[in-house]
Each structure stands twice: as structure tokens, then as C-alpha cells.
Design a protein around this motif. Structure first.
Motif, PDB file in Angstrom:
ATOM      1  N   THR A 327       0.844  -1.188   0.000  1.00 12.24           N
ATOM      2  CA  THR A 327       0.000   0.000   0.000  1.00 12.24           C
ATOM      3  C   THR A 327       0.883   1.243   0.000  1.00 12.24           C
ATOM      4  N   PRO A 328       0.455   2.332  -0.651  1.00 15.33           N
ATOM      5  CA  PRO A 328       1.307   3.524  -0.760  1.00 15.33           C
ATOM      6  C   PRO A 328       1.321   4.388   0.491  1.00 15.33           C
ATOM      7  N   GLU A 329       0.401   4.158   1.441  1.00 20.04           N
ATOM      8  CA  GLU A 329       0.334   5.005   2.626  1.00 20.04           C
ATOM      9  C   GLU A 329       1.595   4.847   3.480  1.00 20.04           C
ATOM     10  N   GLU A 330       2.144   5.982   3.955  1.00 19.75           N
ATOM     11  CA  GLU A 330       3.356   5.974   4.769  1.00 19.75           C
ATOM     12  C   GLU A 330       3.034   6.465   6.184  1.00 19.75           C
ATOM     13  N   ARG A 331       3.535   5.747   7.189  1.00 21.87           N
ATOM     14  CA  ARG A 331       3.328   6.149   8.580  1.00 21.87           C
ATOM     15  C   ARG A 331       4.265   7.281   8.976  1.00 21.87           C
ATOM     16  N   GLU A 332       5.455   7.294   8.407  1.00 18.00           N
ATOM     17  CA  GLU A 332       6.438   8.316   8.738  1.00 18.00           C
ATOM     18  C   GLU A 332       7.378   8.485   7.550  1.00 18.00           C
ATOM     19  N   SER A 333       7.849   9.709   7.308  1.00 15.94           N
ATOM     20  CA  SER A 333       8.719   9.986   6.158  1.00 15.94           C
ATOM     21  C   SER A 333       9.778  11.009   6.539  1.00 15.94           C
ATOM     22  N   VAL A 334      10.914  10.922   5.853  1.00 18.74           N
ATOM     23  CA  VAL A 334      11.978  11.919   5.978  1.00 18.74           C
ATOM     24  C   VAL A 334      12.311  12.398   4.570  1.00 18.74           C
ATOM     25  N   TYR A 335      11.999  13.671   4.275  1.00 15.19           N
ATOM     26  CA  TYR A 335      12.240  14.231   2.953  1.00 15.19           C
ATOM     27  C   TYR A 335      13.529  15.051   2.940  1.00 15.19           C
ATOM     28  N   HIS A 398      12.887  10.644  -0.673  1.00 14.98           N
ATOM     29  CA  HIS A 398      12.650  10.551   0.762  1.00 14.98           C
ATOM     30  C   HIS A 398      12.768   9.110   1.235  1.00 14.98           C
ATOM     31  N   LEU A 399      12.741   8.959   2.522  1.00 13.80           N
ATOM     32  CA  LEU A 399      12.777   7.659   3.183  1.00 13.80           C
ATOM     33  C   LEU A 399      11.510   7.547   4.013  1.00 13.80           C
ATOM     34  N   GLY A 400      10.815   6.403   3.946  1.00 14.29           N
ATOM     35  CA  GLY A 400       9.564   6.265   4.677  1.00 14.29           C
ATOM     36  C   GLY A 400       9.304   4.834   5.106  1.00 14.29           C
ATOM     37  N   VAL A 401       8.270   4.647   5.899  1.00 21.63           N
ATOM     38  CA  VAL A 401       7.850   3.312   6.330  1.00 21.63           C
ATOM     39  C   VAL A 401       6.333   3.211   6.222  1.00 21.63           C
ATOM     40  N   SER A 402       5.869   2.012   5.848  1.00 28.46           N
ATOM     41  CA  SER A 402       4.450   1.687   5.915  1.00 28.46           C
ATOM     42  C   SER A 402       4.292   0.586   6.957  1.00 28.46           C
ATOM     43  N   ASP A 403       3.168  -0.082   6.978  1.00 26.46           N
ATOM     44  CA  ASP A 403       2.952  -1.122   7.986  1.00 26.46           C
ATOM     45  C   ASP A 403       3.904  -2.303   7.817  1.00 26.46           C
ATOM     46  N   LYS A 404       4.295  -2.613   6.559  1.00 21.23           N
ATOM     47  CA  LYS A 404       5.106  -3.805   6.318  1.00 21.23           C
ATOM     48  C   LYS A 404       6.395  -3.537   5.565  1.00 21.23           C
ATOM     49  N   LEU A 471      15.802   6.241  11.941  1.00 22.97           N
ATOM     50  CA  LEU A 471      16.344   4.884  12.004  1.00 22.97           C
ATOM     51  C   LEU A 471      16.336   4.347  13.432  1.00 22.97           C
ATOM     52  N   ALA A 472      16.658   5.198  14.406  1.00 24.29           N
ATOM     53  CA  ALA A 472      16.654   4.748  15.798  1.00 24.29           C
ATOM     54  C   ALA A 472      15.241   4.378  16.244  1.00 24.29           C
ATOM     55  N   ASN A 473      14.263   5.159  15.821  1.00 17.83           N
ATOM     56  CA  ASN A 473      12.884   4.912  16.203  1.00 17.83           C
ATOM     57  C   ASN A 473      12.404   3.568  15.686  1.00 17.83           C
ATOM     58  N   HIS A 474      12.667   3.288  14.419  1.00 15.47           N
ATOM     59  CA  HIS A 474      12.156   2.049  13.825  1.00 15.47           C
ATOM     60  C   HIS A 474      13.034   0.855  14.138  1.00 15.47           C
ATOM     61  N   ASP A 475      14.276   1.097  14.553  1.00 19.32           N
ATOM     62  CA  ASP A 475      15.113  -0.003  15.006  1.00 19.32           C
ATOM     63  C   ASP A 475      14.606  -0.519  16.364  1.00 19.32           C
ATOM     64  N   THR A 476      14.148   0.401  17.228  1.00 17.95           N
ATOM     65  CA  THR A 476      13.617  -0.023  18.529  1.00 17.95           C
ATOM     66  C   THR A 476      12.320  -0.799  18.353  1.00 17.95           C
TER      67      THR A 476
END
Length: 480
Positions: A327-335, A398-404, A471-476
Motif C-alpha cells: 500500500t502507498p500510505e506511509e506512517r512516517e517519512s523523511v524528505y 525521501h525515506l519512509g515506512v508503511s505497515d510492512k 532509524l533509531a525509532n524504527h530499530d527499537t
């Protein structure tokens, strides 16, 4: 008793081996025509040598065919091969990532199907196993792979969109379309300039004749380029016509081909990334194309790991979700930060500035001013296009994350690229900083994925502190 269970591949393999060796056979035939013996003895000796040489090539093809044997066992495929050095190996079904069934028009006449298997242990440029099977054995193998699972989530490519895709891909096609009229126009200018110079200097008739022939010669070159583009686009369209993708059990199945048919089974668990690709023109037209990163994808010459041919955004992401759950929806992004735009434009702006300076200086340093100016002026169009693309790439990166998935958005050459990488497929995330980036508090991020050769995806000039926190947030959270 065991030897009887091994089978030979289809005899069509012999013809393919001879087709590869045809150049070696032609060498002996050419040598026979060019050689001028002094007497009948030398003629017979040369003829005998070339005959033995050609027979040796044929014998090698027959012997190689006879030595290659295979058999299907309960948990894999066993192969016996080798003319001088014998080898035996087994490829377990559980380790096979990609299976390709390919049948061209010539093979179909003989009832042969080329079947290729690939595993993570294979080479990056060739399949682990690639051999011709009979139609019957290939159908038995297809039944075993499909295991009576019904097909689902079928996505078919629109013929018009496929033609557009082939036009963008061919050689690259758009470059040839621009180059051809440029060459024709430069030929006209060169012919006019040379004719004027010859008339002023009263040169001889031969130089005048050369000057008169330059424009038609340039037009001929332009016509050849246009014809090459048209042929390339047609070949590409025949390769990807009737393209469709669907799910069958644990496999993602890709089918395509107008004359030469290709059917590819890819284990979904082994797909390390999916890509979304757009040229700038496709971006303005609202068309999206997708491919996959997996073992064995795009190994054939001219092949691309296509998953979805160009579609509008709504239909594209619906297809991508049904096939791979993306899915294209992103929970968090860094532009990228706004102040980093010059870092994307430094090189194209420098080249453009040099070209403009050369145009301004042409009157002082060029012998044929108009020709030199015309060439540089034509160069300005692709340079401005390059700069415009970099502006869009800066806004897009940018760099982002979705659910999976970890989402990496960047560019490669003149293509905007988005990579959807499952968290468990991310091998390494690396941050790099050059000295200017340290002063600007930015960095480049490389994301490495498992592939048959070293593969990473990069986003340039992201804010350093925000990337560290991201990266620290999603690594935890143990996402990757």
C-alpha cells in the motif's frame, strides 16, 4: 536400474548447440573459399582439415547432448552432466526461487520447451539449470508446480500502455527520436557552410561534390536511427505483449510474449523488493510501472523484471496491493531539506553553464561557427530537461515506512524510483557523509537488500539528525 530413470533432454538441444557454434563452422567455410592451393594435394588437404574441424564441432554437440541427463525425484531435480569432467548435482524444489518456461516459434515446431531453474546459490548471469524438455514433461512439471491451486488476482496489461512502455524503453527510444532530426539538421548546416567556404575560396569540383552530399548522407543516418528505434520498439512490444501477472499458491506467475512465449514462476517469499518506476514524461502522464527484485529476474538478454506495465495511479496501486500486499500510505517519512536543492543541480548546472559559455565564445574559436553553434544549441534541450528532472527528483526523494515495508524513494539516471522493501528483507542500512555534507548537516542513506548480486538503493542529501532519529525509532520497534 538407476540409470534407466535418467532421461535425455529434448533433441532440439542439439540444434541450439549447433546454432551457438555456427560462427566456428563458418570460419572453416570462409577459409576454404579464400585459400588458394597450388595443387590438388594442398586442396584435398585443406578440404579434409576443414571437414574434420566441422565434424568435430558437430560431434561435440552430439556428445554433450548425450551426456546431459536429468530426472525428477520427490524432493528435487537430479542432473548428470559433463563430457570429460563428470558432475552430479541436485536442486531441491524447496530452494528453487524462479522457474521459467520459454517456448519460441522454432522450438514449438519441434515440440520443445526451454525450462530454467534458479536458486540463491546460482550465478548472477545464468540459471542453475537450463535445458530443453519435451512438451509432455514440461506440462507434468507445470502440474506439479501449480499443485492444483486456482489462479487469483490476475492483472493484465493494456496494449496501448504496453506500447508506450516499449517506446520509453527502446535503446533508449526518446534519445534516438531527438538525435535523428538533430543529425539531419546539422547535415544541412554543415553542407551550407562548406559550400559557402568552397565558393569563397574557389576550391575544386571534388570538394563541392562532397559538400553537396553531406545533407543527404546526414538524412540517411537519421533515417537509419529512426528505423532502428522502430525495430527496437517492435521487438520490445512483441516481447511484452499479452503481459499478465497473477498469483497461484505460493508463486507469483508472470506470462508474456506475442510469438515467443514466456511463463515465469517466482516464489513470493523470495521477493526482496518491488519497484515503482517513472520517467519524467510518465510522471506528467500519471503512469506507473513496477518491477521486482528476486533471484532469477531479468536474466535473459533485453529482459526486465516487469511486474505491472504502465497503469494509472488508482489501478496501479490496486494491482500492486492484490499481487504483493503493498500500500502507498506511509506512517512516517523523511524528505530532503529545501536548502539541499543546489546539491542535486550542481553537476547538470555546471555542464549547462559550460555549454552556454561555449555558444557565446563560438564566434571567436570556431572555424565553422554556425555548425558549432547549432550543435551546442541542440544540446541545451536535453541539458535543461536533465535539470528539470533533478528538480523533480529533489522533491520526490525521501525515506519512509508503511505497515510492512521500508520505502526508499530516489532516482537512477533519468528515472524516478520507489522501492518497497519488506522489513525482514532489509540487510543493512548505511549512512554516509562527505565533507560538504558534514557542513550542511546532510547525509546519503543506502539500503542493502538480498539479491543474486550486490544491490543497494540510495537516497541522497537527507537531513542527518532526522535520519538518525528515524532509524533509531524504527530499530527499537524491530522493524528492520
Amino acid at each position: 536400474m538407476e540409470k534407466k530413470k535418467y532421461k535425455k533432454t529434448h533433441p532440439f538441444s542439439i540444434l541450439k548447440k549447433l546454432k551457438i557454434s555456427v560462427v566456428l563452422v563458418l570460419l572453416s567455410i570462409i577459409q576454404q573459399f579464400l585459400y588458394r592451393p597450388r595443387d590438388i594435394v594442398e586442396y584435398v588437404a585443406a578440404l579434409g582439415f576443414n571437414a574434420v574441424y566441422a565434424m568435430g564441432i558437430v560431434f561435440y554437440a552430439l556428445a554433450s547432448y548425450g551426456c546431459y541427463r536429468y530426472r525428477f525425484v520427490e524432493d528435487g531435480i537430479q542432473i548428470r552432466d559433463g563430457l570429460l569432467i563428470k558432475r552430479r548435482f541436485k536442486v531441491p524444489y524447496a530452494k528453487i526461487q524462479t522457474i521459467v518456461f520459454q517456448r519460441d516459434a522454432l522450438a514449438a515446431l519441434f515440440g520443445a520447451v526451454k525450462v530454467s531453474f534458479d536458486t540463491p546459490a546460482g550465478l548472477s548471469k545464468s540459471y542453475d539449470i537450463s535445458a530443453y524438455f519435451s512438451q509432455k514433461n514440461s506440462e507434468l512439471l507445470l502440474i506439479k508446480i501449480r499443485d492444483r491451486n486456482p489462479a487469483s488476482a490476475c492483472v493484465r496489461a493494456n496494449a496501448v500502455n504496453t506500447m508506450l512502455m516499449c517506446a520509453f524503453w527502446a535503446n533508449p527510444a526518446m534519445g534516438l527520436l531527438v538525435t535523428a532530426p538533430v543529425i539531419s539538421r546539422l547535415g544541412d548546416i554543415a553542407g551550407t557552410e562548406l559550400t559557402d567556404n568552397i565558393l569563397r575560396t574557389q576550391s575544386d569540383f571534388r570538394l563541392r561534390l562532397i559538400a553537396l552530399n553531406i545533407p543527404p548522407a546526414a538524412a540517411g543516418v537519421a533515417s537509419v536511427l529512426m528505423l532502428g528505434w522502430a525495430i527496437s520498439m517492435l521487438v520490445c512490444f512483441m516481447r511484452y505483449a499479452r503481459f499478465k501477472a497473477y498469483l497461484q499458491g505460493e508463486y507469483l506467475v508472470l506470462s508474456r510474449g506475442l510469438v515467443n512465449q514466456k511463463l515465469t514462476f517466482t516464489g513470493r517469499s523470495g521477493i526482496t523488493a518491488a519497484t515503482v518506476d517513472q520517467s519524467l514524461l510518465m510522471h506528467w502522464m500519471g503512469l506507473y510501472t513496477s518491477g521486482i527484485f528476486t533471484i532469477g529476474s531479468g536474466k535473459l538478454k533485453g529482459d526486465k523484471s516487469l511486474l505491472i506495465a504502465p497503469e494509472s495511479k488508482k489501478h496501479f496501486y490496486h494491482s500492486l496491493h492484490s499481487l504483493l500486499g503493498i500500500t502507498p500510505e506511509e506512517r512516517e517519512s523523511v524528505y530532503t531539506a529545501p536548502h539541499t536543492l543546489p546539491s542535486y543541480l550542481y553537476f547538470p548546472f555546471f555542464v549547462t553553464a559550460l555549454t552556454i559559455a561555449a555558444i557565446m565564445a563560438a564566434d571567436y574559436f570556431s572555424v565553422i561557427n554556425e555548425l558549432f553553434k547549432a550543435l551546442l544549441l541542440f544540446l541545451l534541450a536535453p541539458l535543461f530537461w536533465w535539470m528539470l528532472f533533478r528538480v523533480f527528483a529533489h522533491r520526490y526523494a525521501h525515506l519512509g515506512v508503511s505497515d510492512k515495508h521500508l520505502i526508499v524513494c530516489g532516482f537512477s539516471r533519468l528515472t524516478l524510483k520507489t522501492y518497497y522493501i519488506p522489513f525482514d528483507k532489509v540487510q543493512c542500512v548505511e549512512m554516509t557523509q562527505s565533507l560538504p555534507q558534514r557542513l550542511a548537516h546532510t547525509c546519503n542513506v543506502r539500503v542493502y537488500v538480498y539479491f543474486e548480486k550486490r544491490a543497494f538503493h540510495i537516497v541522497k542529501h537527507l537531513p542527518y539528525q532526522r535520519v538518525q532519529a528515524f532509524l533509531a525509532n524504527h530499530d527499537t520497534e524491530k522493524n528492520f
